[in-house]
Design a protein around this motif. Structure first.
Motif, PDB file in Angstrom:
ATOM      1  N   GLU A  10       0.771  -1.148   0.024  1.00  0.00           N
ATOM      2  CA  GLU A  10       0.069   0.100  -0.093  1.00  0.00           C
ATOM      3  C   GLU A  10       0.943   1.230  -0.138  1.00  0.00           C
ATOM      4  OE1 GLU A  10      -2.483   0.062   3.440  1.00  0.00           O
ATOM      5  OE2 GLU A  10      -3.449   1.966   2.755  1.00  0.00           O
ATOM      6  N   PHE A  11       1.843   1.237   0.736  1.00  0.00           N
ATOM      7  CA  PHE A  11       2.766   2.479   0.955  1.00  0.00           C
ATOM      8  C   PHE A  11       3.453   2.941  -0.276  1.00  0.00           C
ATOM      9  CE2 PHE A  11       1.775   0.836   5.077  1.00  0.00           C
ATOM     10  CZ  PHE A  11       1.333   1.997   5.764  1.00  0.00           C
ATOM     11  N   GLU A  12       3.871   1.685  -0.969  1.00  0.00           N
ATOM     12  CA  GLU A  12       4.810   1.927  -2.011  1.00  0.00           C
ATOM     13  C   GLU A  12       3.757   2.491  -3.252  1.00  0.00           C
ATOM     14  OE1 GLU A  12       4.930  -0.611  -0.147  1.00  0.00           O
ATOM     15  OE2 GLU A  12       6.627  -2.133  -0.878  1.00  0.00           O
ATOM     16  N   LEU A  13       2.571   1.799  -3.441  1.00  0.00           N
ATOM     17  CA  LEU A  13       1.618   2.586  -4.367  1.00  0.00           C
ATOM     18  C   LEU A  13       1.297   3.781  -4.096  1.00  0.00           C
ATOM     19  CD1 LEU A  13      -0.788  -0.693  -4.669  1.00  0.00           C
ATOM     20  CD2 LEU A  13       0.994   0.023  -6.276  1.00  0.00           C
ATOM     21  N   ILE A  14       0.924   4.040  -2.985  1.00  0.00           N
ATOM     22  CA  ILE A  14       0.716   5.535  -2.539  1.00  0.00           C
ATOM     23  C   ILE A  14       1.771   6.371  -3.093  1.00  0.00           C
ATOM     24  CG2 ILE A  14       0.261   7.112  -0.777  1.00  0.00           C
ATOM     25  CD1 ILE A  14      -1.362   4.724   0.575  1.00  0.00           C
ATOM     26  N   GLU A  15       3.022   6.115  -2.649  1.00  0.00           N
ATOM     27  CA  GLU A  15       4.167   6.803  -2.993  1.00  0.00           C
ATOM     28  C   GLU A  15       4.368   6.973  -4.356  1.00  0.00           C
ATOM     29  OE1 GLU A  15       6.009   8.107  -0.367  1.00  0.00           O
ATOM     30  OE2 GLU A  15       6.999   9.260  -1.739  1.00  0.00           O
ATOM     31  N   ARG A  16       4.315   5.913  -5.028  1.00  0.00           N
ATOM     32  CA  ARG A  16       4.514   5.793  -6.560  1.00  0.00           C
ATOM     33  C   ARG A  16       3.457   6.568  -7.486  1.00  0.00           C
ATOM     34  NH1 ARG A  16       6.343  -0.277  -7.335  1.00  0.00           N
ATOM     35  NH2 ARG A  16       7.946  -0.065  -5.604  1.00  0.00           N
ATOM     36  N   TYR A  17       2.275   6.182  -7.178  1.00  0.00           N
ATOM     37  CA  TYR A  17       1.119   6.506  -8.027  1.00  0.00           C
ATOM     38  C   TYR A  17       0.303   7.570  -7.628  1.00  0.00           C
ATOM     39  CZ  TYR A  17       2.933   2.550 -10.530  1.00  0.00           C
ATOM     40  OH  TYR A  17       3.886   1.595 -10.936  1.00  0.00           O
ATOM     41  N   PHE A  18      -0.041   7.739  -6.470  1.00  0.00           N
ATOM     42  CA  PHE A  18      -1.155   8.750  -5.905  1.00  0.00           C
ATOM     43  C   PHE A  18      -0.607   9.988  -5.241  1.00  0.00           C
ATOM     44  CE2 PHE A  18      -2.985   4.363  -6.196  1.00  0.00           C
ATOM     45  CZ  PHE A  18      -4.162   4.688  -6.971  1.00  0.00           C
ATOM     46  N   ARG A  19       0.446   9.919  -4.552  1.00  0.00           N
ATOM     47  CA  ARG A  19       1.168  11.090  -3.908  1.00  0.00           C
ATOM     48  C   ARG A  19       1.290  12.495  -4.875  1.00  0.00           C
ATOM     49  NH1 ARG A  19       4.521   9.396   0.588  1.00  0.00           N
ATOM     50  NH2 ARG A  19       2.517   9.057   1.405  1.00  0.00           N
ATOM     51  N   PRO A  20       1.835  11.798  -6.079  1.00  0.00           N
ATOM     52  CA  PRO A  20       1.979  12.837  -7.042  1.00  0.00           C
ATOM     53  C   PRO A  20       1.131  13.724  -7.534  1.00  0.00           C
ATOM     54  CG  PRO A  20       3.321  10.966  -7.737  1.00  0.00           C
ATOM     55  CD  PRO A  20       2.452  10.493  -6.630  1.00  0.00           C
TER      56      PRO A  20
END
Lengths: 330, 330
Positions: A10-20
């Protein structure tokens, strides 16, 4: 299974795709809440809609289209109320079969729409959903205090107007179920495109605030949504079916088979805006919509009554076998 | 199938079960949006969390407990940020097997919690979800402008505090998976109850606004949530494991098997509040929490570092096989 265990968490997905994609109110998606600070003189309109694989979209729809649809059905609700969307929350339920490639394309679809509509992701939730991808979006819009356009203000004598064209998505859905693809010609491409990529009429919000006595977006079908507007307003309506705007593709479909008129009028997911305006305002509303590139047609009149709208075809009331597209009991 | 076709439709369900719960901002659930008019001097904190059958609750959990859990996990997020909840949106995905009796009990559970927490339903969405009941709640809280308690303000030397007791839900989940029921004695009843009915610490919000330098609710486990708070704040932490508050049932479980300490510290769903306060404020924060009936324990100190918190047991750092309860990859 080995491959699945290599999927990011979850944290990697947020970091890579959603945080931007996160807007300022989303606190960088680094906290548990979003923080909204409404400007003085404005209220917040908020709406939530979920779309579920197999019911609201099909498993082989492009990820970008699923993302766009999830967002746009919500933006359409805001637009119909005269609100300008600015932010949304995304609750994503991922099926066991999810892949990072899917998420990358889904996020790219959202990012593109953010640019198109000038909105930001401000928070969300991600978890497992078992069998079906589930996308639940909560969308926020600004509306000047007191200016929300409700469903319940239609008055006897008001003109009934509708944007764009009606029935394309319903015809697209029938094609889709019959296995048609974009390769089946220009009409198929148009109708399938309308089903996959609703066009929320966000530019119309100021026109609605200025002229609409009541409004609703056409999600359950013209017949059902007009009935809902009339019911809320305590009035009835007469619609001249010949004046309901059809795309060239839909008009050709009706020419080929007059039976298609029923799904056109009762099918869902047009995401056009149905509204009423004082008869003296109808021309101005149409002209202002047109100036924004949105076609808008007068299709009937609000009348007294409690029996629900009448759809007149060559002067004769139509009856429908199935008056509404029920998302709940398809 | 015959029986299923007699089930009420979306509009009847809303009318019977949900409209009676609607607050003013929900426009009677008769329109497409809710309308929020924030008071001057306040901001809105907003959060969304979904719970899904088979992942976050079990199919035979009482409907009232499912409703309460869906709502309370969101209220806990708001409380941890110092926000006072006042409203929520409900997106309900109903499995093919839904019954009206289930919805009646689910709605009754929500209604009871609305009274308990002083909040209103203001809108939502209902549709089909296929195999699994899915409950997605968007919750709204008020917070005085500028007073939101974030995760990122912990400073070196701050005292680390936590409310209530830790680990009960994790032990309850192990019991639940092993087939235990309330009939298995008082400890089982307590631990299962903590799993089913989280107690969001909404009363603590003003204390947090006054004293907390950073806060987070304990949903992924004490170890993971403290790590998240430290990571956001750019600090590390030392926790004295003997000072982590345990319920009598959890303490007995550890006495019987010291291996239970790991799930207690790393298991999720406590929905207690973990926060930091300047060391000179810790006593006052504990006293004010206590005056509200919320026990609160000092369990450690914020220290310099970037390697994540250390949990000291009899002065020796513990290591965990599985440091966090990952809702995403259980």
């Amino acid at each position: 299974v080995g491959q699945r265990e290599n999927r990011p968490g979850e944290f990697e997905l947020i970091e890579r795709y959603f945080r931007p994609m996160a807007g300022r109110a989303g606190l960088g998606l680094r906290d548990d809440v979003a923080l909204l600070s409404p400007d003085a003189g404005f209220e917040l309109a908020v709406t939530v809609d979920a779309i579920v694989e197999g019911f609201d979209f099909l498993p082989d729809d492009p990820p970008e289209a699923i993302a766009a649809k999830a967002l746009r059905v919500n933006l359409s609700d805001l637009a119909a109320k005269g609100a300008a969307p600015f932010a949304y929350l995304l609750a994503l339920g991922l099926p066991d079969t999810w892949t990072e490639a899917f998420i990358a394309r889904f996020a790219a679809g959202l990012a593109k729409d953010q640019g198109l509509f000038g909105i930001d992701l401000i928070g969300g939730d991600m978890g497992r959903s078992g069998e079906r991808l589930t996308v639940t979006i909560t969308a926020f819009g600004r509306v000047p205090t007191g200016a929300l356009v409700t469903r319940d203000g239609a008055e006897i004598g008001d003109t009934i107007l509708v944007t764009g064209t009606i029935g394309d998505a319903a015809l697209g859905l029938r094609l889709r179920k019959a296995g048609a693809t974009d390769a089946d010609g220009e009409d198929a491409r148009h109708l399938l495109g309308r089903l996959r990529y609703p066009r929320p009429r966000v530019e119309l919000a100021p026109v609605l605030r200025r002229y609409a006595t009541a409004a609703i977006d056409v999600s359950d079908g013209l017949v059902a949504d007009l009935a809902a507007l009339c019911d809320s307003s305590g009035v009835s309506a007469e619609v001249d079916v010949e004046r309901v705007p059809l795309s060239p593709a839909a008009a050709r479909a009706v020419d080929a088979d007059a039976g298609r008129l029923e799904p056109i009028l009762t099918g869902g997911e047009d995401y056009e805006i149905l509204f009423t305006a004082a008869s003296g305002d109808a021309e101005a509303a149409m002209a202002e919509a047109s100036a924004m590139g949105i076609s808008c047609a007068a299709i009937g009149t609000i009348v007294e009554g409690a029996d629900g709208p009448t759809f007149l075809r060559a002067g004769t009331p139509m009856s429908f076998r199935r008056p509404g597209h029920d998302h709940f009991r398809p």
